[in-house]
Design an enzyme around this catalytic site. Structure first.
Site, PDB file in Angstrom:
ATOM      1  N   ALA A 175       0.852  -1.187   0.000  1.00 30.94           N
ATOM      2  CA  ALA A 175       0.000   0.000   0.000  1.00 30.94           C
ATOM      3  C   ALA A 175       0.889   1.239   0.000  1.00 30.94           C
ATOM      4  O   ALA A 175       0.995   1.956   0.987  1.00 30.94           O
ATOM      5  CB  ALA A 175      -0.907  -0.024   1.216  1.00 30.94           C
ATOM      6  N   THR A 177       0.641   4.111  -1.211  1.00 30.17           N
ATOM      7  CA  THR A 177      -0.009   5.392  -0.903  1.00 30.17           C
ATOM      8  C   THR A 177      -0.157   5.604   0.609  1.00 30.17           C
ATOM      9  O   THR A 177      -0.293   6.743   1.048  1.00 30.17           O
ATOM     10  CB  THR A 177      -1.396   5.469  -1.557  1.00 30.17           C
ATOM     11  OG1 THR A 177      -2.025   4.207  -1.402  1.00 30.17           O
ATOM     12  CG2 THR A 177      -1.291   5.798  -3.031  1.00 30.17           C
ATOM     13  N   ASP A 178      -0.120   4.531   1.396  1.00 31.35           N
ATOM     14  CA  ASP A 178      -0.144   4.679   2.851  1.00 31.35           C
ATOM     15  C   ASP A 178       1.112   5.385   3.353  1.00 31.35           C
ATOM     16  O   ASP A 178       1.173   5.811   4.514  1.00 31.35           O
ATOM     17  CB  ASP A 178      -0.240   3.313   3.545  1.00 31.35           C
ATOM     18  CG  ASP A 178      -1.650   2.758   3.490  1.00 31.35           C
ATOM     19  OD1 ASP A 178      -2.533   3.435   2.946  1.00 31.35           O
ATOM     20  OD2 ASP A 178      -1.863   1.632   3.981  1.00 31.35           O
ATOM     21  N   PHE A 179       2.123   5.454   2.492  1.00 28.87           N
ATOM     22  CA  PHE A 179       3.348   6.177   2.844  1.00 28.87           C
ATOM     23  C   PHE A 179       3.415   7.529   2.129  1.00 28.87           C
ATOM     24  O   PHE A 179       4.221   8.358   2.483  1.00 28.87           O
ATOM     25  CB  PHE A 179       4.578   5.336   2.492  1.00 28.87           C
ATOM     26  CG  PHE A 179       4.629   4.040   3.256  1.00 28.87           C
ATOM     27  CD1 PHE A 179       5.288   3.965   4.474  1.00 28.87           C
ATOM     28  CD2 PHE A 179       3.997   2.900   2.777  1.00 28.87           C
ATOM     29  CE1 PHE A 179       5.330   2.783   5.192  1.00 28.87           C
ATOM     30  CE2 PHE A 179       4.038   1.712   3.483  1.00 28.87           C
ATOM     31  CZ  PHE A 179       4.703   1.646   4.704  1.00 28.87           C
ATOM     32  N   PRO A 182       0.401  10.274   4.051  1.00 29.19           N
ATOM     33  CA  PRO A 182       0.732  10.828   5.365  1.00 29.19           C
ATOM     34  C   PRO A 182       1.718  11.990   5.293  1.00 29.19           C
ATOM     35  O   PRO A 182       1.689  12.880   6.147  1.00 29.19           O
ATOM     36  CB  PRO A 182       1.377   9.654   6.105  1.00 29.19           C
ATOM     37  CG  PRO A 182       0.964   8.445   5.397  1.00 29.19           C
ATOM     38  CD  PRO A 182       0.715   8.838   3.971  1.00 29.19           C
TER      39      PRO A 182
END
Lengths: 407, 426
Positions: A175, A177-179, A182
């Site tokens: 994932a 985009t989880d990095f 944020p």
């Protein structure tokens, strides 16, 4: 006088209703630099990341998830508060009064259901900063839709840019985009803290993780809105460089990246592989020549790399000013001297899992502010500290709240 | 500018010395209202040669890469490698809050413009440095284009299809991870300055940002289980623990090719996701493409950590057949009507057509009088109640704001500017 570096966010209080990855990753840098965070969970509804494997020793238990540990390296206090219990509202209101920031990462509906919408928060604390992040933002028809990191990589184009020209995209491994999301969030949140300090005004931050992630794709989007051209992945090749790719090396599934942009790097490359005459070969003299004959060129590159370890390739190339890098597997990464130099990954002792290896602080270093890494908290680990200490409930009241299922 | 549109960072000035590796950082500060001045070498930043180009015409004023990541910046030309250029830069530093740079480590020190020198001029100044590997350490002088960092970070090894070499993104993204991290650091420093009055230096190595993004599945399994995670393309390996404690994997597709691209879907069985999984199953059955296994499946009792590879294949191959029968648009529309969490692999065309983004007024029309055009850009990266995050100005043309900065602000005369121009300083 001894210079005492200060902790930038000392005294900043954050009431943390975020869960999974994006929300916690947003708040971690504030925790590294001194913010107080109270993470709210409940035994019935704990952080969803606690259910995601892999788990320490293969046991699927909420205190054993690698991912949960990884997303919670900023120090936190952990309390249980069953927000679906009517008795929880008053406690939540008191915690909002304590907080400078209230953060959540739910789709629209959850905070509203709990009476913790922005208007209600403002009534409790007029200068509150409400930070919200969810997949599609808090307005529009998809506001209530729950997100998944691997879905977001599809919507944001991160999947589309990773692939071979002759296949549907291979996409992001995890994932990613989880990095990505944020980082946008943290920037905005610190700006809001600064703004509040200067003006006394709070803020409402509505982040759509999709909208933030798309920012990275701006040139590709402009190519479409201006020129009508859609983007399709082209493997490891890049228009301004040749060779530019990932080449097979000696060993089981071992590879090294090599990227030659300038004629100087090209000459260096030819020296390193012991074929200085190649630099003057009419097929490869200029970048345009090398692009034209790239298939042939790649065969020559791999003919040389395939007989060497990736580390040898990298070392020889970099010593001659040619960009190259080992395609590091997890073991290489664990032994990487540059990451070790920055002491990037650190071990931390955890009460349930024992030592876990991948705790980390910020991805930058400040010259005048030290950071502090925490460890993943246990569900309700700091109930006593928060309820009897911070909020001042007596031991009897605390016991009653627990018995009634409020906490 | 009225207060509503000012942006939260409007009192601050940023000097942006970055090349393409750092454009994004200054842009985000500008989006939040900071006064960002992009400093280019005389003749224009080399990144103006990066495509794509407006109407495919390669020209330094038509790079869409430049235009996309330099909105909300004013632009001046200045050669800081010249003595006079350094002097002017130092003058600008007196009134600046943040300097962002992406030179090789030590380059600014060599010019006498390192943090130590700038701090003497302005003790409150914050200097953020974006590099591949960092200011110190054994790899600091390594050449560090995107693909090299992607490789060394650990991301390269896990990306791509098992039957081909590992993949890096065809559109480079590595440096976004340090451009943004540098700004997080700079804002922390800015906040701290409110207490201490002092600035500081930020060292933002791209390698750290990317290594963070590899995540615990890669980093945890080696030290804890002695396992090296490999690339598996569209497959999402699901772990299962045998009675002897040994972990094995079954391969379940996470993305599938469809008629005109890719789609992503995973048959989750958690209670919240059951309607989605059941929804697609019904749809496949309705179209007569379900295997017997899929027709008889009971997702409420299904457990991905228990099933065999054969059982998994027997259900997912029906999904694969079904997707190949449809376009992205058909699948997307049907999924939304049926509450199925299925998503096309978006390309820019899909992004621009996506209704949610239109309804939230994400896209912003920006006037380009110099091109006699209006261009659609991605707009705010966040929506705020107080003060805006938006594109307030298009990217600067080469030296566009030289008169504004040099004449009006620094009080230089037209003749002086002409002289500096001839000497190649601006």
């Amino acid at each position: 006088m001894i210079f005492m570096p200060s902790r930038p966010f000392e005294g900043i209080n954050i009431l943390d209703f975020t869960w999974t990855a994006t929300g916690p990753f947003t708040l971690n840098p504030l925790a590294f630099y001194g913010a107080n965070i109270i993470k709210v969970e409940s035994r019935a509804r704990y952080d969803a990341l606690r259910s995601l494997g892999p788990f320490k020793d293969g046991r699927a238990e909420p205190e054993r998830s690698f991912y949960f540990s990884y997303a919670q390296t900023g120090k936190r206090y952990n309390i249980t508060l069953n927000m679906d219990h009517p008795g929880a509202r008053e406690i939540a209101r008191r915690l909002v009064g304590w907080a400078d920031i209230v953060a959540d990462s739910y789709a629209t509906g959850t905070m509203e259901k709990w009476g913790l919408d922005y208007e209600s928060l403002k009534k409790i604390k007029p200068d509150i900063i409400m930070f919200r992040t969810c997949m599609h933002g808090h307005t529009g028809p998809l506001a209530g839709q729950h997100g998944q990191g691997f879905i977001l990589t599809a919507l944001s184009g991160v999947d589309a840019i990773i692939g071979w020209p002759d296949r549907a995209p291979a996409g992001a491994f995890g994932a990613l985009t989880d990095f990505i999301a944020p980082q946008f969030n943290t920037i905005c949140l610190i700006a809001a803290l600064d703004y509040r300090r200067r003006t006394g005004k709070g803020q409402y931050i509505d982040q759509s993780q999709h909208e933030a992630s798309l920012q990275l794709m701006t040139p590709l989007i402009l190519d479409y809105t201006v020129n009508g051209r859609d983007f399709h992945a082209s493997g490891n090749r890049l228009s301004g460089a040749a060779p530019h790719g990932i080449y097979r090396c000696l060993g089981d599934d071992r590879w090294c990246a090599i990227a030659v942009f300038t004629d100087g790097e090209w000459q260096g490359f030819c020296q390193v592989i012991g074929q200085p005459a190649l630099a003057a070969d009419p097929r490869f003299v200029t970048l345009a020549d090398r692009k034209r004959n790239e298939d042939e060129l790649d065969c020559i590159v791999e003919g040389w790399t395939a007989r060497r370890s990736p580390h040898e390739v990298m070392t020889l190339m970099q010593a001659s000013g040619v960009p190259a890098g080992v395609v590091a597997d997890a073991r290489d990464q664990a032994e990487d001297p540059q990451l070790a130099h920055y002491n990037f990954f650190e071990e931390r002792e955890h009460p349930v899992t024992g030592k876990m290896p991948f705790y980390h602080g910020p991805c930058f270093r400040l010259s005048a502010a030290p950071y502090e890494i925490g460890r993943a908290t246990l569900i309700g680990e700091h109930n006593e500290y928060v309820y009897t200490g911070l909020l001042g409930y007596s031991d009897e009241e605390w016991a009653r709240l627990a018995a009634e299922g409020v906490i | 500018m009225d207060e509503k549109n000012a942006g939260m960072l409007s009192p601050y000035r940023v000097l942006d010395l970055t090349g393409e590796r750092g454009f994004l950082g200054g842009k985000l500060l500008g989006d939040l209202g900071a006064d960002v001045i992009k400093i280019e070498p005389p003749g224009g930043d080399p990144a103006r040669k990066l495509g794509p180009f407006y109407h495919d015409e390669p020209h330094p004023e038509k790079s869409l890469y430049w235009m996309g990541f330099n909105t909300n910046k004013r632009g001046i030309t200045l050669d800081i490698a010249t003595a006079r250029g350094r002097e002017i830069f130092k003058k600008l530093c007196r009134k600046a809050d943040i300097v962002i740079e992406s030179f090789d480590p030590g380059y600014l020190d060599g010019l006498g413009l390192g943090y130590g020198s700038l701090e003497e001029i302005n003790p409150g100044l914050i200097v953020a440095s974006i590099t591949g590997f960092g200011q110190t350490g054994p790899y600091k002088d390594f050449k560090a284009p995107d693909i090299v960092l992607w490789a060394l970070s650990g991301l390269g090894y896990v990306h791509g299809d098992a039957d081909r070499p590992p993949l890096s993104p065809s559109y480079p993204v590595s440096y976004f991870f340090s451009a943004m991290q540098a700004i997080i650091g700079a804002l922390i420093a800015l906040f701290q300055r409110g207490t201490t009055g002092r600035g500081q230096h930020i060292d933002a190595p791209t390698l750290l940002g990317l290594a963070w993004a590899t995540g615990p599945e890669v980093q945890g399994l080696w030290p804890l289980n002695g396992e090296i995670v490999k690339r598996s393309g569209r497959i999402w390996p699901r772990p299962r623990t045998g009675p002897d404690g040994e972990v094995t994997y079954i391969n379940v597709p996470l993305s599938y090719p469809c008629r005109d691209g890719g789609v992503k879907f995973f048959p989750f069985v958690e209670p919240g996701m059951l309607p989605s999984t059941n929804g697609l199953t019904r749809w496949v059955i309705e179209e007569g493409l379900a295997s017997e296994a899929l027709q008889n499946v009971d997702w409420t009792t299904w457990d991905w950590s228990e099933v065999t590879q054969e059982a998994a294949d027997a259900v997912t191959e029906s999904f694969g057949r079904f997707f190949m029968n449809h376009t992205k648009e058909e699948l997307w529309q049907g999924a939304r009507d049926r509450g199925i969490q299925l998503y096309p692999v978006f390309t820019p065309r899909d992004m621009v057509a996506f209704p949610q983004l239109k309804i939230r007024q994400y896209w912003q029309e920006v006037d380009h009088p110099e091109l006699d055009a209006r261009i659609t850009y991605p707009g705010a990266f966040v929506k705020l109640a107080d003060g805006s995050c938006e594109i307030r100005r298009r990217a600067p043309r080469i030296g566009e704001h030289n008169p504004e900065i040099y004449e009006k602000e620094l009080g230089m005369s037209k003749q002086e500017l002409e002289k500096l121009k001839r000497a190649g300083v601006i």
